[in-house]
Design a protein around this motif. Structure first.
Motif, PDB file in Angstrom:
ATOM      1  N   UNK A   1       2.146   8.205 -24.658  1.00 47.85           N
ATOM      2  CA  UNK A   1       1.597   8.353 -23.255  1.00 47.85           C
ATOM      3  C   UNK A   1       1.679  10.023 -23.130  1.00 47.85           C
TER       4      UNK A   1
ATOM      5  N   UNK B   1      10.174   9.987 -25.242  1.00 46.49           N
ATOM      6  CA  UNK B   1       9.721   8.953 -24.817  1.00 46.49           C
ATOM      7  C   UNK B   1       9.760   7.437 -25.371  1.00 46.49           C
TER       8      UNK B   1
ATOM      9  N   UNK C   1       2.084   5.608 -10.855  1.00 47.62           N
ATOM     10  CA  UNK C   1       2.833   5.989 -12.128  1.00 47.62           C
ATOM     11  C   UNK C   1       4.415   6.306 -11.829  1.00 47.62           C
TER      12      UNK C   1
ATOM     13  N   UNK D   1       4.678  16.863 -14.744  1.00 46.52           N
ATOM     14  CA  UNK D   1       4.426  16.465 -15.945  1.00 46.52           C
ATOM     15  C   UNK D   1       5.477  15.175 -16.163  1.00 46.52           C
ATOM     16  N   UNK D   2       5.213  14.234 -17.004  1.00 46.91           N
ATOM     17  CA  UNK D   2       6.216  13.101 -17.213  1.00 46.91           C
ATOM     18  C   UNK D   2       7.536  13.153 -17.619  1.00 46.91           C
ATOM     19  N   UNK D   3       7.560  14.208 -18.560  1.00 48.18           N
ATOM     20  CA  UNK D   3       9.060  14.502 -18.830  1.00 48.18           C
ATOM     21  C   UNK D   3       9.977  15.144 -17.777  1.00 48.18           C
TER      22      UNK D   3
ATOM     23  N   UNK E   1       2.936  14.807  -7.629  1.00 47.12           N
ATOM     24  CA  UNK E   1       1.552  15.355  -7.973  1.00 47.12           C
ATOM     25  C   UNK E   1       1.894  16.791  -8.522  1.00 47.12           C
TER      26      UNK E   1
ATOM     27  N   UNK F   1       1.047  12.958 -20.805  1.00 45.63           N
ATOM     28  CA  UNK F   1       1.097  13.262 -19.700  1.00 45.63           C
ATOM     29  C   UNK F   1       2.045  14.477 -19.158  1.00 45.63           C
ATOM     30  N   UNK F   2       2.218  15.341 -20.064  1.00 42.90           N
ATOM     31  CA  UNK F   2       3.214  16.528 -19.733  1.00 42.90           C
ATOM     32  C   UNK F   2       2.256  17.766 -19.387  1.00 42.90           C
TER      33      UNK F   2
ATOM     34  N   UNK G   1     -13.553   7.553  -8.885  1.00 44.87           N
ATOM     35  CA  UNK G   1     -12.964   6.388  -9.255  1.00 44.87           C
ATOM     36  C   UNK G   1     -12.005   5.987  -8.372  1.00 44.87           C
TER      37      UNK G   1
ATOM     38  N   UNK H   1      -0.211  18.735 -17.352  1.00 41.08           N
ATOM     39  CA  UNK H   1      -0.852  18.248 -16.091  1.00 41.08           C
ATOM     40  C   UNK H   1      -2.676  18.726 -16.099  1.00 41.08           C
TER      41      UNK H   1
ATOM     42  N   UNK I   1     -12.075  13.085  -7.070  1.00 39.06           N
ATOM     43  CA  UNK I   1     -12.606  12.068  -8.322  1.00 39.06           C
ATOM     44  C   UNK I   1     -13.357  10.788  -7.492  1.00 39.06           C
TER      45      UNK I   1
ATOM     46  N   UNK J   1       5.615   2.664 -22.619  1.00 40.34           N
ATOM     47  CA  UNK J   1       5.064   2.746 -21.266  1.00 40.34           C
ATOM     48  C   UNK J   1       4.877   1.263 -20.959  1.00 40.34           C
TER      49      UNK J   1
ATOM     50  N   UNK K   1      -8.819   3.954  -7.863  1.00 39.95           N
ATOM     51  CA  UNK K   1      -7.730   3.154  -8.804  1.00 39.95           C
ATOM     52  C   UNK K   1      -6.382   3.049  -8.085  1.00 39.95           C
TER      53      UNK K   1
ATOM     54  N   UNK L   1      -1.736  11.304  -6.374  1.00 35.01           N
ATOM     55  CA  UNK L   1      -3.221  11.481  -7.043  1.00 35.01           C
ATOM     56  C   UNK L   1      -3.200  11.509  -8.474  1.00 35.01           C
ATOM     57  N   UNK L   2      -2.749  10.596  -9.098  1.00 36.97           N
ATOM     58  CA  UNK L   2      -2.558  10.442 -10.565  1.00 36.97           C
ATOM     59  C   UNK L   2      -3.326   9.228 -10.848  1.00 36.97           C
ATOM     60  N   UNK L   3      -4.169   9.380 -11.892  1.00 35.18           N
ATOM     61  CA  UNK L   3      -5.032   8.232 -12.671  1.00 35.18           C
ATOM     62  C   UNK L   3      -4.499   8.030 -13.867  1.00 35.18           C
ATOM     63  N   UNK L   4      -4.839   6.678 -14.108  1.00 35.10           N
ATOM     64  CA  UNK L   4      -4.161   6.434 -15.770  1.00 35.10           C
ATOM     65  C   UNK L   4      -5.249   5.906 -16.277  1.00 35.10           C
TER      66      UNK L   4
ATOM     67  N   UNK M   1     -10.971  16.748 -14.877  1.00 37.51           N
ATOM     68  CA  UNK M   1     -11.231  16.009 -13.719  1.00 37.51           C
ATOM     69  C   UNK M   1      -9.990  15.954 -12.438  1.00 37.51           C
ATOM     70  N   UNK M   2      -8.940  16.029 -13.109  1.00 41.39           N
ATOM     71  CA  UNK M   2      -7.592  16.068 -12.400  1.00 41.39           C
ATOM     72  C   UNK M   2      -6.685  15.487 -13.143  1.00 41.39           C
ATOM     73  N   UNK M   3      -5.494  15.053 -12.335  1.00 42.30           N
ATOM     74  CA  UNK M   3      -4.148  14.652 -13.075  1.00 42.30           C
ATOM     75  C   UNK M   3      -4.502  13.336 -13.810  1.00 42.30           C
ATOM     76  N   UNK M   4      -4.436  13.358 -14.769  1.00 45.96           N
ATOM     77  CA  UNK M   4      -4.701  11.917 -15.405  1.00 45.96           C
ATOM     78  C   UNK M   4      -3.894  11.690 -16.671  1.00 45.96           C
ATOM     79  N   UNK M   5      -3.074  10.563 -16.611  1.00 42.16           N
ATOM     80  CA  UNK M   5      -2.267  10.473 -17.966  1.00 42.16           C
ATOM     81  C   UNK M   5      -2.753   9.401 -18.694  1.00 42.16           C
TER      82      UNK M   5
ATOM     83  N   UNK N   1     -10.673   4.770 -17.880  1.00 47.39           N
ATOM     84  CA  UNK N   1      -9.830   4.529 -16.832  1.00 47.39           C
ATOM     85  C   UNK N   1      -9.437   3.219 -16.750  1.00 47.39           C
TER      86      UNK N   1
ATOM     87  N   UNK O   1      -2.396   6.594 -21.640  1.00 45.03           N
ATOM     88  CA  UNK O   1      -1.633   5.795 -22.735  1.00 45.03           C
ATOM     89  C   UNK O   1      -2.393   5.698 -24.001  1.00 45.03           C
TER      90      UNK O   1
END
Lengths: 230, 230
Positions: free
Chosen positions: A76, B73, B9, B51-53, B48, A78-79, B3, A81, B1, B76, B5, A6-9, A86-90, A45, A92
């Motif tokens: 990017x 990093x 990731x 974080x990225x790192x 979910x 995304x560390x 949207x 969270x 959410x 991406x 998508x 459930x991650x959006x970009x 609105x939620x987990x969104x990374x 998005x 770029x």
DNA sequence: ACAAAAGTGTTAGACCTACACCCATGG
DNA sequence: CCATGGGTGTAGGTCTAACACTTTTGT
């Protein structure tokens, strides 16, 4: 695909312009949601089937009608969270430059929801956008010293003093005119043009033009653009 | 959410080690799917709430039992929407370094599915991982010249000649010993230790240790680590 | 004694820095 | 003729680049 994620970009753009001794940043006024009425970076998005850079270009066009002169990926985010409520969104983030002429035009014609702000005097920004802007400014400052990206912020033809002022503005320090001029001209990547009288008074300035072909040719031979200068 | 998508990731790690004049890259043998049996970079989907790192660190631990000494990093990847046959997946690539001692241990104890490969002699890689590796090597080469990251690839205490060989190996060119030594020692970020006789023959070498505190202190005063040298 | 790797100085040229006055135009 | 901004040279210091022989150990 099997996995449940459930991650959006999203993508965001930090776009700079320069004019008359000031560095400007492009911002968009938020129309909906938690940050309605606040200023934020252009972005949104990524759509299905769309590449990242394409998404940035699309958002810039949709939200501000801007076409950049230079665009590169910045970082990017995304560390954290919870960076977006609105939620987990990374996100770029991309870093872009537009040239002086486009900037003026834009500032004049634009409506309410996209605007250029003096980078020294920004409003409070939505989300973690302030952090992105800070990172972008650092990148701009350091790139300016080892890549010829300053030219992407000026008109195609410019008086030498504009370049000098641009460096002083962005790096936020004095530059010694004679040394700077000798260095840059010594690279042999600028072509001279006719003359022009700019702001009324003062001696008219020769206009220069950045010659990208010459630069690319030199680069292949191991040349490195570099400006240090206290 | 709201949207919809369908983009996933992932993270990937390009981890380098160095030993005796060779630069090594960590790879994992794929167990399932289209690339079963092929070698690929360690990595996988972000979970979910992660974080990225953190995701990179987890994958490195799970897949190879490796703890890196340095991690940042890299880039991406998400412009080519078909870079992964399973669907639209963007990958946040990280660049890491482990030090010499850990590398040896690893190479000795490891099973079949994680291994160190000579970076000059890599097998064919899955997905677009070759591109990632190339980008990481460029980053390593350029960072080596303006940040003291070479020390993260060596043992905590090392003879000066190791540092010299490391630079020669990674930058792929000869370095003038006297100039190099003078430059690095002149920075004042190395501490001297006792002696040791390494590989049997030859005059024994003094061991040096990187002093990060001294480096940080100098950095605050505007000092910039920099090695050019033909 | 010899093979192997560590350690060490000097010099010429390039580049950086600091510095102040004259030039061409508009009002 | 004055105000405004554009354009120019030089000298001292620092950094880079190129260069080969001596020292210390193991065999």
């Amino acid at each position: 695909m099997k996995i449940e994620q459930d991650i959006k970009v999203a993508v965001d753009a930090i776009v700079f312009g320069y004019h008359s001794g000031k560095l400007y940043l492009l911002l968009i006024k938020q129309k909906y949601g938690k940050y309605q009425g606040h200023w934020a970076l252009p972005g949104g998005f990524v759509q299905n089937g769309e590449g990242l850079q394409a998404a940035v270009a699309r958002e810039l066009k949709e939200e501000a009608g801007v076409k950049v002169n230079y665009l590169e990926q910045l970082y990017t985010f995304g560390d954290a969270i919870d960076r977006d409520h609105r939620g987990q969104i990374i996100s770029v983030a991309y870093f872009g430059l537009v040239n002086s002429a486009k900037l003026k035009l834009k500032a004049a014609t634009d409506a309410e929801d996209a605007n250029w702000f003096d980078s020294k005097d920004l409003p409070g920004l939505a989300y973690d956008h302030r952090m992105m802007v800070d990172k972008a400014i650092q990148r701009l400052q350091s790139k300016l010293q080892y890549q010829p990206i300053g030219f992407d912020l000026l008109d195609r033809e410019f008086p030498f003093s504009d370049l000098e002022k641009l460096y002083q503005t962005i790096l936020d320090r004095k530059i010694e005119r004679r040394n700077f001029r000798r260095k840059i001209l010594g690279f042999g990547i600028l072509d001279e043009t006719k003359k022009i009288k700019q702001k009324g008074s003062g001696r008219p300035a020769v206009l220069y033009k950045f010659n990208n072909q010459k630069y690319k040719a030199l680069e292949k031979k191991g040349f490195h653009f570099e400006i240090k200068y206290a």
